[in-house]
Every structure is written in structure tokens, then in C-alpha cells.
Design a protein around this motif. Sequence first.
Motif, PDB file in Angstrom:
ATOM      1  N   SER A 101     -23.811 -37.607  12.078  1.00 45.50           N
ATOM      2  CA  SER A 101     -22.698 -37.335  12.505  1.00 45.50           C
ATOM      3  C   SER A 101     -22.716 -35.638  13.150  1.00 45.50           C
ATOM      4  O   SER A 101     -23.175 -34.824  12.459  1.00 45.50           O
ATOM      5  N   ILE A 102     -22.506 -35.298  14.421  1.00 51.37           N
ATOM      6  CA  ILE A 102     -22.491 -34.042  14.790  1.00 51.37           C
ATOM      7  C   ILE A 102     -21.054 -33.623  15.148  1.00 51.37           C
ATOM      8  O   ILE A 102     -21.017 -32.500  15.763  1.00 51.37           O
ATOM      9  N   ALA A 103     -20.107 -34.332  14.671  1.00 53.17           N
ATOM     10  CA  ALA A 103     -18.652 -34.095  15.025  1.00 53.17           C
ATOM     11  C   ALA A 103     -18.019 -33.058  14.158  1.00 53.17           C
ATOM     12  O   ALA A 103     -18.015 -33.020  12.959  1.00 53.17           O
ATOM     13  N   ALA A 104     -17.100 -32.202  14.902  1.00 53.59           N
ATOM     14  CA  ALA A 104     -16.282 -31.320  14.177  1.00 53.59           C
ATOM     15  C   ALA A 104     -15.324 -31.997  13.245  1.00 53.59           C
ATOM     16  O   ALA A 104     -14.649 -32.943  13.890  1.00 53.59           O
ATOM     17  N   GLY A 105     -14.930 -31.698  12.178  1.00 51.05           N
ATOM     18  CA  GLY A 105     -13.973 -32.406  11.103  1.00 51.05           C
ATOM     19  C   GLY A 105     -14.327 -33.563  10.792  1.00 51.05           C
ATOM     20  O   GLY A 105     -13.445 -34.314  10.101  1.00 51.05           O
ATOM     21  N   ILE A 106     -15.456 -34.044  10.894  1.00 52.96           N
ATOM     22  CA  ILE A 106     -15.618 -35.608  10.310  1.00 52.96           C
ATOM     23  C   ILE A 106     -16.611 -35.255   9.023  1.00 52.96           C
ATOM     24  O   ILE A 106     -17.628 -34.537   9.022  1.00 52.96           O
ATOM     25  N   SER A 107     -15.842 -35.693   7.715  1.00 54.69           N
ATOM     26  CA  SER A 107     -16.430 -35.310   6.462  1.00 54.69           C
ATOM     27  C   SER A 107     -17.199 -36.319   6.023  1.00 54.69           C
ATOM     28  O   SER A 107     -17.520 -37.444   6.605  1.00 54.69           O
ATOM     29  N   SER A 108     -17.975 -36.165   4.815  1.00 56.78           N
ATOM     30  CA  SER A 108     -18.948 -36.909   4.437  1.00 56.78           C
ATOM     31  C   SER A 108     -18.098 -38.104   3.889  1.00 56.78           C
ATOM     32  O   SER A 108     -18.663 -39.262   3.847  1.00 56.78           O
ATOM     33  N   LYS A 109     -16.799 -37.843   3.094  1.00 55.21           N
ATOM     34  CA  LYS A 109     -16.109 -38.870   2.732  1.00 55.21           C
ATOM     35  C   LYS A 109     -15.741 -39.682   3.772  1.00 55.21           C
ATOM     36  O   LYS A 109     -15.819 -41.277   3.715  1.00 55.21           O
ATOM     37  N   PHE A 110     -15.316 -39.352   4.863  1.00 49.60           N
ATOM     38  CA  PHE A 110     -15.266 -40.321   5.840  1.00 49.60           C
ATOM     39  C   PHE A 110     -16.155 -41.197   6.412  1.00 49.60           C
ATOM     40  O   PHE A 110     -16.257 -42.284   6.763  1.00 49.60           O
ATOM     41  N   MET A 111     -17.545 -40.631   6.648  1.00 44.96           N
ATOM     42  CA  MET A 111     -18.607 -41.320   6.730  1.00 44.96           C
ATOM     43  C   MET A 111     -18.851 -42.588   5.778  1.00 44.96           C
ATOM     44  O   MET A 111     -19.016 -43.556   6.342  1.00 44.96           O
ATOM     45  N   LYS A 112     -18.806 -42.104   4.546  1.00 45.63           N
ATOM     46  CA  LYS A 112     -18.892 -43.145   3.296  1.00 45.63           C
ATOM     47  C   LYS A 112     -18.133 -44.240   3.429  1.00 45.63           C
ATOM     48  O   LYS A 112     -18.337 -45.490   3.597  1.00 45.63           O
ATOM     49  N   GLU A 113     -16.788 -43.797   3.775  1.00 45.51           N
ATOM     50  CA  GLU A 113     -15.757 -44.870   4.058  1.00 45.51           C
ATOM     51  C   GLU A 113     -15.803 -45.879   5.217  1.00 45.51           C
ATOM     52  O   GLU A 113     -15.422 -46.920   5.077  1.00 45.51           O
ATOM     53  N   ASN A 114     -16.478 -44.988   6.314  1.00 47.31           N
ATOM     54  CA  ASN A 114     -16.604 -46.006   7.490  1.00 47.31           C
ATOM     55  C   ASN A 114     -18.085 -46.692   7.801  1.00 47.31           C
ATOM     56  O   ASN A 114     -18.165 -47.111   8.690  1.00 47.31           O
ATOM     57  N   LEU A 115     -18.864 -46.505   6.804  1.00 49.51           N
ATOM     58  CA  LEU A 115     -20.206 -47.058   6.731  1.00 49.51           C
ATOM     59  C   LEU A 115     -20.182 -47.957   5.540  1.00 49.51           C
ATOM     60  O   LEU A 115     -19.468 -48.003   4.502  1.00 49.51           O
ATOM     61  N   ASN A 116     -21.211 -49.042   5.804  1.00 49.40           N
ATOM     62  CA  ASN A 116     -21.515 -49.671   4.491  1.00 49.40           C
ATOM     63  C   ASN A 116     -22.163 -49.173   3.391  1.00 49.40           C
ATOM     64  O   ASN A 116     -22.988 -48.186   3.912  1.00 49.40           O
ATOM     65  N   ASP A 117     -21.865 -49.713   2.145  1.00 45.05           N
ATOM     66  CA  ASP A 117     -22.475 -48.979   0.998  1.00 45.05           C
ATOM     67  C   ASP A 117     -24.078 -48.722   1.218  1.00 45.05           C
ATOM     68  O   ASP A 117     -24.608 -49.995   1.730  1.00 45.05           O
ATOM     69  N   GLY A 118     -24.609 -47.820   0.979  1.00 47.91           N
ATOM     70  CA  GLY A 118     -26.228 -47.805   1.031  1.00 47.91           C
ATOM     71  C   GLY A 118     -26.662 -47.333   2.424  1.00 47.91           C
ATOM     72  O   GLY A 118     -27.650 -46.661   2.670  1.00 47.91           O
ATOM     73  N   THR A 119     -25.750 -47.270   3.441  1.00 49.53           N
ATOM     74  CA  THR A 119     -26.139 -46.691   4.710  1.00 49.53           C
ATOM     75  C   THR A 119     -26.495 -45.198   4.545  1.00 49.53           C
ATOM     76  O   THR A 119     -25.435 -44.431   3.930  1.00 49.53           O
ATOM     77  N   LYS A 120     -27.677 -44.630   4.843  1.00 51.27           N
ATOM     78  CA  LYS A 120     -27.774 -43.080   5.065  1.00 51.27           C
ATOM     79  C   LYS A 120     -27.099 -42.740   5.975  1.00 51.27           C
ATOM     80  O   LYS A 120     -27.149 -42.959   7.120  1.00 51.27           O
TER      81      LYS A 120
END
Length: 268
Positions: A95-114
Motif C-alpha cells: 500500500s502506498i496510499a495516504a491514510g490507509i492503515s495496517s488495520k484496514f489492510m488486514k480487514e480487507n485482505l484474506n488471513d495470511g496475505t502478506k
Amino acid sequence: MNKVIGFIGAGNMGEPMIRKLIEENVFKKDNIMVTAKTFETRQRIHNNLGVKICEELSEIATNADYLVLAVKPNQYEEVLHQIKDVIKENAIVISIAAGISSKFMKENLNDGTKFVNIMPNTPVLVGEGLIALYPNDTLDKKDYVELLSIFKAFGRVELVDEKLMDAVTAVSGSSPAFVYVMIEAMADAAVLSGLKRDQAYTFAAQAVLGAAKMVLATNEHPAKLKDNVCSPGGTTIEGIRELEEKNFRSAIIDASLAVAKKSKSMSK
Ligand SMILES: NC(=O)c1ccc[n+]([C@@H]2O[C@H](COP(=O)([O-])OP(=O)(O)OC[C@H]3O[C@@H](n4cnc5c(N)ncnc54)[C@H](OP(=O)(O)O)[C@@H]3O)[C@@H](O)[C@H]2O)c1
């Protein structure tokens, strides 16, 4: 590197990043896959950079070992929804986006995706960018080593804590715009005093470049470097007095805090 990197989006930030990876020989053109929303952008990237162009997000997601999401923050949710089930095993989503958190990434990716969140700035185009990276627990040491070897093509890489990313957005992401305003104003003054416009920009920009290099190369405190330019009773100290009178420092601090505040309010 023999791995494949994919870019979803190739606008103001994506295109210079792709260009730099080619110039610095980090990835071969054949190992770079790109998609964008419109045919025009895909065509332009193909013509300008000669990389592989895809029409489907899924084609990139299934093939890329590194998947850069170079779309606007408000497009992240939709794009992640489309690709999350087809991302290649062990791939790292960037992610290179301003304001995108690691929590958001975790919530929007499947478990285990790096994944990794970074914040680049536009000087990546000339290899003088700064990549702020904040670590998370989906990656191991080997992943970081590989990511750092990629990102160093863009300039410096600094590891920071996620809670400091709003401050990073201000001091590194937005501050080039502040400096451009200053360069423009410096050049306007030079033109007022009779210099040609193009020469005025060269003088102003080179002075800013040189001053920044002095800070990084000498490790001197900026105040000491300022003092060195100000001779007693001389010309520069007159300019410093004007800057202080017009609250230059305070304006920069307030502008930076305004950016950080906006960044915080937009984060998800
Ligand atoms: N610009 C900066 O200074 C800066 C600094 C730090 C971080 N960033 C981050 O970088 C990211 C990109 O910003 P930008 O300034 O490069 O934006 P941009 O110039 O608007 O580029 C966005 C790109 O995404 C493509 N796109 C949009 N929706 C898509 C979809 N559904 N599928 C595939 N591609 C899609 C667009 O395609 P089309 O060209 O066909 O419309 C365009 O190429 C943002 O998240 C921003 O926060 C930017």
C-alpha cells in the motif's frame, strides 16, 4: 530480481515508481505488469515504458510477487475486494496510499496475505524520494530485506512507527509542495530584480538542493548552517530578520500540522 512486480494504477505516483525500477534495473521490463482504469493510461504506459499491460486486475494479482496498489485511497476497498481471493501465494501487497492503515489492510485482505504500508513522495521520480515504511507482523526478516532492496531504487528508506505516519505525510509527502512554492517565490523575486525566468528557477532550485545536501551530508544542525551564511552586519541576516517578522517558521509549522491533522481525519 527475477520476481514479478505488478502495479494496479499508474498515475502521478505509480508511473515514476515503475520508471525508476526500470532505470535502476531492479526489475526487467518483462517482469513488470501494469494495469490502469482507462485504455488511455494503459496505452501511454505501454508506449512510454514498454512493460506488460493487463486489462484484468486478476491477471496481475495471480502473477505478481509484489503487488503495488497505486490507486487513490478511496479506491482501495473496491480493488482489494476484487483481488483478495486470487493473490498469488506468498505475494506481498504494497500500500502506498495516504491514510490507509495496517488495520484496514488486514480487514480487507484474506488471513495470511502478506502486506506492507509505505508512504513515498514524488521525488522518487529522480531517485531522491523518501519511502517511510512501517513494519507489521505479516512479514518476516527476509521479506523486509527484499523490500528494502526494491525501495532503495526510489531514494532513502526509513522505518517508522505507524502512529507517526500523519507526521511523515506532512514532513515528507506534502513538504515538496511547500518547497515548490518557496522556489517559485524566490524566483519571482529574482525576476523582479532582473534575472531571466528560467535562470531564476535554476538558481533557486539549485540553492534548495545544495542546502538540503548540506544538512544531510554534514550532519550539522540547520541553525549552525544558517549561522554560517549570516555574516555580521551582512546581507543574509537582513533576509532572516524579514522572515522572522513575517512568521516564516510559524507558517511552516502550522502548514505541516494542518497536513497531519487532515491526514489523521482521512485515515481508515
Ligand atoms: N501523488 C503524490 O504525491 C503521492 C504521495 C504519496 C502517496 N501517494 C499515494 O499514491 C496513490 C496514487 O496516487 P496518484 O497521485 O498516483 O493518483 P492518480 O494520479 O489519480 O493515479 C491513480 C491511478 O489508479 C488507476 N486506477 C483507478 N482505479 C482503478 C481500478 N479500479 N483499477 C485499476 N487502476 C485504477 C488510474 O487509472 P487511469 O489513469 O486510467 O484513470 C490511475 O492510473 C494514492 O493512494 C496516494 O495516496 C501519492
